[in-house]
Design a protein around this motif. Structure first.
Motif, PDB file in Angstrom:
ATOM      1  N   LYS A  29       0.840  -1.207   0.000  1.00 18.81           N
ATOM      2  CA  LYS A  29       0.000   0.000   0.000  1.00 18.81           C
ATOM      3  C   LYS A  29       0.877   1.259   0.000  1.00 18.81           C
ATOM      4  N   ASP A  30       0.243   2.390  -0.272  1.00 20.87           N
ATOM      5  CA  ASP A  30       0.944   3.682  -0.170  1.00 20.87           C
ATOM      6  C   ASP A  30       0.841   4.259   1.244  1.00 20.87           C
ATOM      7  N   ASP A  31       0.085   3.604   2.101  1.00 22.23           N
ATOM      8  CA  ASP A  31      -0.117   4.138   3.461  1.00 22.23           C
ATOM      9  C   ASP A  31       1.181   4.104   4.254  1.00 22.23           C
ATOM     10  N   ALA A  32       1.349   5.139   5.057  1.00 23.67           N
ATOM     11  CA  ALA A  32       2.515   5.191   5.940  1.00 23.67           C
ATOM     12  C   ALA A  32       2.045   5.532   7.347  1.00 23.67           C
ATOM     13  N   THR A  33       2.671   4.868   8.319  1.00 20.76           N
ATOM     14  CA  THR A  33       2.376   5.209   9.707  1.00 20.76           C
ATOM     15  C   THR A  33       3.705   5.326  10.441  1.00 20.76           C
ATOM     16  N   ALA A  34       3.671   6.026  11.553  1.00 18.94           N
ATOM     17  CA  ALA A  34       4.881   6.134  12.385  1.00 18.94           C
ATOM     18  C   ALA A  34       4.451   6.330  13.824  1.00 18.94           C
ATOM     19  N   PHE A  35       5.408   6.135  14.722  1.00 18.48           N
ATOM     20  CA  PHE A  35       5.177   6.309  16.162  1.00 18.48           C
ATOM     21  C   PHE A  35       3.941   5.512  16.608  1.00 18.48           C
ATOM     22  N   ASN A  36       3.999   4.227  16.290  1.00 14.51           N
ATOM     23  CA  ASN A  36       2.928   3.308  16.694  1.00 14.51           C
ATOM     24  C   ASN A  36       1.546   3.830  16.298  1.00 14.51           C
ATOM     25  N   ASN A  37       1.444   4.204  15.013  1.00 20.08           N
ATOM     26  CA  ASN A  37       0.160   4.608  14.416  1.00 20.08           C
ATOM     27  C   ASN A  37      -0.302   6.017  14.761  1.00 20.08           C
ATOM     28  N   GLN A  38       0.470   6.760  15.566  1.00 22.53           N
ATOM     29  CA  GLN A  38       0.017   8.104  15.940  1.00 22.53           C
ATOM     30  C   GLN A  38       0.105   9.062  14.762  1.00 22.53           C
ATOM     31  N   LYS A  39       1.051   8.807  13.859  1.00 19.31           N
ATOM     32  CA  LYS A  39       1.185   9.648  12.671  1.00 19.31           C
ATOM     33  C   LYS A  39       0.821   8.783  11.463  1.00 19.31           C
ATOM     34  N   ARG A  40      -0.076   9.300  10.641  1.00 19.79           N
ATOM     35  CA  ARG A  40      -0.520   8.543   9.474  1.00 19.79           C
ATOM     36  C   ARG A  40      -0.437   9.420   8.240  1.00 19.79           C
ATOM     37  N   GLY A  41      -0.181   8.806   7.108  1.00 21.64           N
ATOM     38  CA  GLY A  41      -0.160   9.555   5.861  1.00 21.64           C
ATOM     39  C   GLY A  41      -0.172   8.623   4.671  1.00 21.64           C
ATOM     40  N   VAL A  42      -0.111   9.233   3.494  1.00 22.73           N
ATOM     41  CA  VAL A  42      -0.025   8.470   2.254  1.00 22.73           C
ATOM     42  C   VAL A  42       1.183   8.994   1.496  1.00 22.73           C
ATOM     43  N   ILE A  43       2.039   8.092   1.077  1.00 16.80           N
ATOM     44  CA  ILE A  43       3.186   8.473   0.248  1.00 16.80           C
ATOM     45  C   ILE A  43       2.894   7.896  -1.133  1.00 16.80           C
TER      46      ILE A  43
END
Ligand code: 5GP
Length: 255
Positions: A29-43
Motif C-alpha cells: 500500500k501507499d499508506d505510511a504510519t509512524a510512532f505506533n500509528n500516531q502519525k498517518r499519511g499516504v506516500i
C-alpha cells in the motif's frame, strides 16, 4: 472474477490467499504510519517502489545464500511469497547510531557503533513493540534457542551483504528491521527464513557524501521529499518502474 480472501491487513501491506496452497500474495500500500500509528499519511507511489525494492533485495540475498519467503513479483504492487509462521519478534540491526538508540543512550546521530548491534522487539501494537532479550523470547515461547541462533546469524549475514550492496550505490545502511518466519517443507521439516519486506520503510539509508536521509525518517520527521527519497533509492539500485515515476501518479505526501 472471484475475490481473493484477505488473510491480514497491516499498516503498509495486505496479505491475500495465494494461488497455490502454502503461498500468499503480499500487496504493498501507499499508506505510511509512524510512532505506533500516531502519525498517518499516504506516500503516493510508495507501494510500487517498495514492491520493486524488496523484490530486488530479496533476490540478491537469495543469490547470496540467504533463505527467504520471496517467490516472484506478480505486478506493480503485488508479490507472491511462501506462507510462513511469523516469529513475533522484530529484529533490528544497527551500524550507526540513530533513532531510538541515540535517544536511549544519548549518542549523537551518525556516530558509528563499535560493532554491529542486534536488538529484538516483541511485535505488539498494543504494547508499542517493547524491546526484549533472548531470555524473554525463549521464556515466553516466541522462538526456541536454536531459532534465535539461526535468526542472529542470518541477521548478521544480511547486514554484511546489504551494507556492501548499498555502499556500492552511495548509501550507508545505518540500521534496519527484519522479520523472520518458520517455513515448513513437504516432510514437515521447519527452517527459519527471512520474511516480510526490506524497503526504505524499515531501513535508515543515508547518502554516503552528504548524509541526506533517503528513507522513512523523511516522513517521520516531516522533512519533505518523501516519495522522491524512495524513488532515489530505487534509481540508485537501477530498478525504477518501467515508465518511471509517472507509474506512481506523481510524488506527493498527503497527511
Ligand atoms: P528505531 O528503533 O531507531 O526507531 O528503529 C530502528 C530501525 O528499525 C529503523 O531503520 C526503523 O525504520 C526500523 N523499525 C523499527 N521498528 C519498526 C517498525 O515497527 N516498522 C518498520 N517499518 N520499521 C521499523
Amino acid at each position: 472474477m472471484t475475490r481473493r480472501r484477505k488473510i491480514y491487513e497491516g499498516k503498509a501491506k495486505v496479505l491475500f490467499e495465494g494461488p497455490e496452497p502454502g503461498t500468499l500474495v503480499q500487496y504493498f500500500k501507499d499508506d505510511a504510519t509512524a510512532f505506533n500509528n500516531q502519525k498517518r499519511g499516504v506516500i503516493t507511489g510508495k507501494g510500487v517502489l517498495n514492491n520493486r525494492i524488496s523484490e530486488y533485495l530479496m533476490l540478491k540475498l537469495a543469490e547470496a545464500g540467504i533463505p527467504t519467503h520471496f517467490v516472484r513479483r506478480l505486478n506493480m504492487r503485488e508479490q507472491l511469497v511462501k506462507e510462513v509462521d511469523i516469529v513475533p519478534v522484530e529484529v533490528v540491526v544497527r551500524n550507526i547510531a540513530a533513532g531510538s538508540i541515540s535517544q536511549r543512550f544519548n549518542i549523537a546521530e551518525g556516530t558509528p557503533l563499535p560493532r554491529s548491534i542486534v536488538e529484538f522487539y516483541y511485535k505488539s501494537d498494543e504494547l508499542g513493540d517493547p524491546m526484549v532479550s533472548e531470555e524473554h523470547i525463549t521464556a515466553f515461547g516466541w522462538a526456541a534457542p536454536q531459532e534465535i541462533d539461526d535468526i542472529l546469524s542470518l541477521a548478521l549475514r544480511i547486514n554484511d551483504f546489504l551494507s556492501g550492496l548499498f555502499l556500492g550505490v552511495g548509501l550507508k545502511l545505518v540500521d534496519f528491521k527484519l522479520e523472520f518466519g518458520r517455513l515448513y517443507d513437504d516432510n514437515d521439516q521447519v527452517r527459519i527464513v527471512l520474511a516480510d519486506e526490506i524497503t526504505p520503510d524499515g531501513c535508515r539509508l543515508w547518502d554516503v557524501k552528504t548524509n541526506e536521509k533517503l528513507d522513512k525518517d523523511r516522513f517521520r520527521r516531516d522533512l519533505g521529499g518523501v516519495a522522491e527519497a524512495y524513488q532515489e533509492v530505487a534509481r540508485r539500485l537501477g530498478i525504477m518502474p518501467e515508465a518511471g515515476p509517472r507509474d506512481m501518479k506523481g510524488p506527493a505526501t498527503v497527511q
